[in-house]
Design a protein around this motif. Structure first.
Motif, PDB file in Angstrom:
ATOM      1  N   VAL A  38       0.852  -1.193   0.000  1.00  0.00           N
ATOM      2  CA  VAL A  38       0.000   0.000   0.000  1.00  0.00           C
ATOM      3  C   VAL A  38       0.891   1.247   0.000  1.00  0.00           C
ATOM      4  CG1 VAL A  38      -1.720   1.312   1.300  1.00  0.00           C
ATOM      5  CG2 VAL A  38      -1.882  -1.175   1.175  1.00  0.00           C
ATOM      6  N   LYS A  39       0.639   2.123  -0.943  1.00  0.00           N
ATOM      7  CA  LYS A  39       1.389   3.373  -1.073  1.00  0.00           C
ATOM      8  C   LYS A  39       0.472   4.555  -0.786  1.00  0.00           C
ATOM      9  CE  LYS A  39       4.941   1.107  -2.563  1.00  0.00           C
ATOM     10  NZ  LYS A  39       5.722   0.516  -1.525  1.00  0.00           N
ATOM     11  N   LEU A  40       1.085   5.675  -0.443  1.00  0.00           N
ATOM     12  CA  LEU A  40       0.335   6.895  -0.185  1.00  0.00           C
ATOM     13  C   LEU A  40       0.482   7.858  -1.355  1.00  0.00           C
ATOM     14  CD1 LEU A  40       1.375   7.586   3.523  1.00  0.00           C
ATOM     15  CD2 LEU A  40      -0.579   6.269   2.688  1.00  0.00           C
ATOM     16  N   LYS A  41      -0.558   8.656  -1.559  1.00  0.00           N
ATOM     17  CA  LYS A  41      -0.473   9.722  -2.562  1.00  0.00           C
ATOM     18  C   LYS A  41       0.163  10.948  -1.910  1.00  0.00           C
ATOM     19  CE  LYS A  41      -3.936   8.531  -5.910  1.00  0.00           C
ATOM     20  NZ  LYS A  41      -4.992   9.052  -6.755  1.00  0.00           N
ATOM     21  N   GLU A  42       0.320  12.005  -2.666  1.00  0.00           N
ATOM     22  CA  GLU A  42       0.956  13.229  -2.173  1.00  0.00           C
ATOM     23  C   GLU A  42       0.217  13.830  -0.978  1.00  0.00           C
ATOM     24  OE1 GLU A  42      -0.021  13.020  -5.564  1.00  0.00           O
ATOM     25  OE2 GLU A  42       1.926  12.196  -6.092  1.00  0.00           O
ATOM     26  N   ASP A  47      -3.263   5.332  -1.781  1.00  0.00           N
ATOM     27  CA  ASP A  47      -3.539   5.265  -3.213  1.00  0.00           C
ATOM     28  C   ASP A  47      -4.345   3.982  -3.432  1.00  0.00           C
ATOM     29  OD1 ASP A  47      -3.565   5.044  -5.954  1.00  0.00           O
ATOM     30  OD2 ASP A  47      -1.388   5.190  -6.194  1.00  0.00           O
ATOM     31  N   GLU A  48      -5.614   4.126  -3.786  1.00  0.00           N
ATOM     32  CA  GLU A  48      -6.506   2.974  -3.912  1.00  0.00           C
ATOM     33  C   GLU A  48      -6.001   1.929  -4.901  1.00  0.00           C
ATOM     34  OE1 GLU A  48     -10.985   3.879  -3.325  1.00  0.00           O
ATOM     35  OE2 GLU A  48     -10.102   5.603  -4.388  1.00  0.00           O
TER      36      GLU A  48
END
Length: 65
Positions: A38-42, A47-48
């Motif tokens: 799972v990654k994060l957006k800015e 990030d879905e």
């Protein structure tokens, strides 16, 4: 489910795992790679597109009343 709710649910799941509220066999760990992916957006929210279907199913089952 919106991004903020997904983000909160993932943080809650990680907390339950770390505190021992959710028990699983760490030698047959299939969960950690899904959480690690799972990654994060800015904006700091998940990030879905990086949330696997397996993780979504787990989140749904853990968050059922």
């Amino acid at each position: 489910m919106d991004r903020e709710t997904l983000h909160q649910n993932i943080l809650t799941l990680k907390g339950k795992i770390c505190s021992g509220q959710i028990q699983y066999n760490q030698f047959e760990d299939h969960l950690t790679p899904h959480l690690d992916a799972v990654k994060l957006k800015e904006d700091g929210i998940v990030d879905e597109s990086t949330i696997s279907q397996t993780l979504r199913i787990l989140l749904d089952s853990v968050n059922r009343p």
